[in-house]
Write a protein that holds these residues in place. Structure first.
Motif, PDB file in Angstrom:
ATOM      1  N   PRO A   1       0.818  -1.233  -0.386  1.00 45.21           N
ATOM      2  CA  PRO A   1       0.671   0.069  -0.093  1.00 45.21           C
ATOM      3  C   PRO A   1       0.752   1.047  -0.464  1.00 45.21           C
ATOM      4  CG  PRO A   1       0.001  -1.094   2.053  1.00 45.21           C
ATOM      5  CD  PRO A   1       0.762  -1.628   1.328  1.00 45.21           C
ATOM      6  N   ALA A   2       0.319   2.120  -0.499  1.00 44.47           N
ATOM      7  CA  ALA A   2       0.661   3.480  -0.488  1.00 44.47           C
ATOM      8  C   ALA A   2       1.023   3.856   0.892  1.00 44.47           C
ATOM      9  CB  ALA A   2       0.178   4.470  -1.363  1.00 44.47           C
ATOM     10  N   GLN A   3       1.151   5.044   0.883  1.00 46.65           N
ATOM     11  CA  GLN A   3       1.843   5.731   2.724  1.00 46.65           C
ATOM     12  C   GLN A   3       0.921   6.537   3.395  1.00 46.65           C
ATOM     13  OE1 GLN A   3       2.711   3.129   5.315  1.00 46.65           O
ATOM     14  NE2 GLN A   3       3.159   1.509   3.279  1.00 46.65           N
ATOM     15  N   GLY A   4       0.532   6.255   4.424  1.00 45.25           N
ATOM     16  CA  GLY A   4       0.178   7.710   4.933  1.00 45.25           C
ATOM     17  C   GLY A   4      -0.617   8.469   3.804  1.00 45.25           C
ATOM     18  N   GLU A   5      -0.891  10.131   3.784  1.00 45.28           N
ATOM     19  CA  GLU A   5      -1.486  10.872   3.449  1.00 45.28           C
ATOM     20  C   GLU A   5      -2.301  10.195   2.070  1.00 45.28           C
ATOM     21  OE1 GLU A   5      -3.290  13.006   4.299  1.00 45.28           O
ATOM     22  OE2 GLU A   5      -2.479  14.825   6.273  1.00 45.28           O
ATOM     23  N   MET A   6      -1.403   9.304   1.756  1.00 48.35           N
ATOM     24  CA  MET A   6      -1.585   9.202  -0.523  1.00 48.35           C
ATOM     25  C   MET A   6      -1.749   7.995  -0.549  1.00 48.35           C
ATOM     26  SD  MET A   6      -0.742  12.393  -1.042  1.00 48.35           S
ATOM     27  CE  MET A   6      -1.160  11.483  -3.339  1.00 48.35           C
TER      28      MET A   6
ATOM     29  N   ARG B   1      -6.505  15.573   0.683  1.00 44.12           N
ATOM     30  CA  ARG B   1      -7.248  16.040   1.674  1.00 44.12           C
ATOM     31  C   ARG B   1      -7.787  17.720   1.624  1.00 44.12           C
ATOM     32  NH1 ARG B   1      -8.216  15.161   7.620  1.00 44.12           N
ATOM     33  NH2 ARG B   1      -5.752  14.706   7.143  1.00 44.12           N
ATOM     34  N   VAL B   2      -8.970  18.242   1.114  1.00 40.96           N
ATOM     35  CA  VAL B   2      -9.314  19.531   1.149  1.00 40.96           C
ATOM     36  C   VAL B   2     -10.075  20.189   2.471  1.00 40.96           C
ATOM     37  CG1 VAL B   2      -9.869  22.011   0.515  1.00 40.96           C
ATOM     38  CG2 VAL B   2      -7.962  19.950  -0.883  1.00 40.96           C
ATOM     39  N   GLU B   3      -9.668  21.109   3.571  1.00 45.44           N
ATOM     40  CA  GLU B   3     -10.665  21.238   4.223  1.00 45.44           C
ATOM     41  C   GLU B   3     -10.929  22.916   4.324  1.00 45.44           C
ATOM     42  OE1 GLU B   3     -11.729  20.449   8.791  1.00 45.44           O
ATOM     43  OE2 GLU B   3     -10.051  20.359   8.037  1.00 45.44           O
TER      44      GLU B   3
END
Ligand code: SF4
Ligand code: FES
Length: 262
Positions: A120-125, A185-187
């Motif tokens: 799997p791709a890591q972290g945020e991505m 992710r944009v908030e």
């Protein structure tokens, strides 16, 4: 126009078209993840593989990048093309096993699980399939080039330079809009837009009608740049919609009664 054959069906496409357009003109639905008609083709996901039978020798090509030419014969359902697309989705499954988009895509192609080890791709991505749409929209459509690919092999990912706050990022959010897997992710938090994935924050301007913060400050030039659609750029999407609806009703009344109602 270019005349060619897809699955034994004659089709025509305009000069400069790619095989994907011809395939679609033949009514065939091919899965695509990295393709967007408004951006330069990239050929990253390999989900659109087809067999180009003629000109010989027959070969597998990515339909979204391969230029269409007169007399070509394309087959989307050869065992090799089907196997190639299934292989591509298996690789995507092993990279992003938790992505609902990829799981649904795989299921639609009759693939339940991947033969490959899960890496799997890591972290945020962790939902990123490396389709490059975010990079291309930022560069080609917005002209900001705030993000790009970094690293190699399993460590390849999209990031801002040095994974730091980006001064080039306008905060428009086009990257998140176009991302097919929801990896970005944009908030919006009051007057601030936080682009978590890009370690960046930008200030927002309020809608002059309802007061909701929505427009990145860096895009404040748009109403001046396009004075003919000034209110379109200045208002938030909800107020814009309401204004358009009101204008439509007014015009509709006008055409029905032939006179102004206000
Ligand atoms: S973040 Fe989304 S749009 Fe960007 S490369 Fe990854 S999957 Fe594609
Ligand atoms: S859509 Fe053709 S390679 Fe991704």
């Amino acid at each position: 126009m270019i005349y060619l054959t897809v699955n034994e069906r004659p089709v025509t496409v305009p000069a400069g078209a790619r095989l994907l357009q011809a395939v679609r003109a033949a009514g065939v639905v091919l899965p695509t993840l990295c393709y967007h008609e408004g951006l330069a083709p990239y050929g990253a996901c390999r989900l659109c593989m087809v067999t180009l039978t003629s000109p010989p020798p027959a070969k597998l090509v990515a339909a979204c990048v391969h230029p269409a030419a007169a007399g070509m014969i394309v087959n989307t359902e050869t065992p090799e093309a089907v196997a190639s697309r299934r292989l591509a989705v298996e690789l995507l499954l092993s990279r992003c096993p938790q992505s609902e988009v990829i799981k649904n895509l795989a299921a639609a192609m009759g693939v339940r699980e991947s033969r490959f080890p899960v890496t799997p791709a890591q972290g945020e991505m962790d939902l990123c399939v490396l389709c490059g749409l975010c990079v291309r929209v930022c560069q080609e459509a917005i002209g900001a080039s705030a993000i790009g690919f970094v690293g190699r092999g399993g460590n390849r990912k999209v990031s801002t330079p040095f994974e730091l706050h980006s001064e080039a990022c306008l905060g428009c959010g086009a990257c998140a809009e176009i991302c097919p897997t929801g990896a970005i992710r944009v908030e919006d938090k009051g007057p601030v837009r936080i682009l978590h994935t890009w370690h960046t924050q930008v200030e927002l301007l309020p809608c002059p009608r309802c007061g909701r913060f929505f427009a990145p400050q860096a895009m404040a030039f748009l109403p001046e740049q396009f004075p003919e659609s000034e209110s379109f750029w200045r208002l938030c999407p909800t107020c814009r919609q309401q204004q358009t609806a009101r204008q439509w009703v007014q015009q509709h009344k006008l055409t029905r009664t032939g006179s102004r109602s206000d």
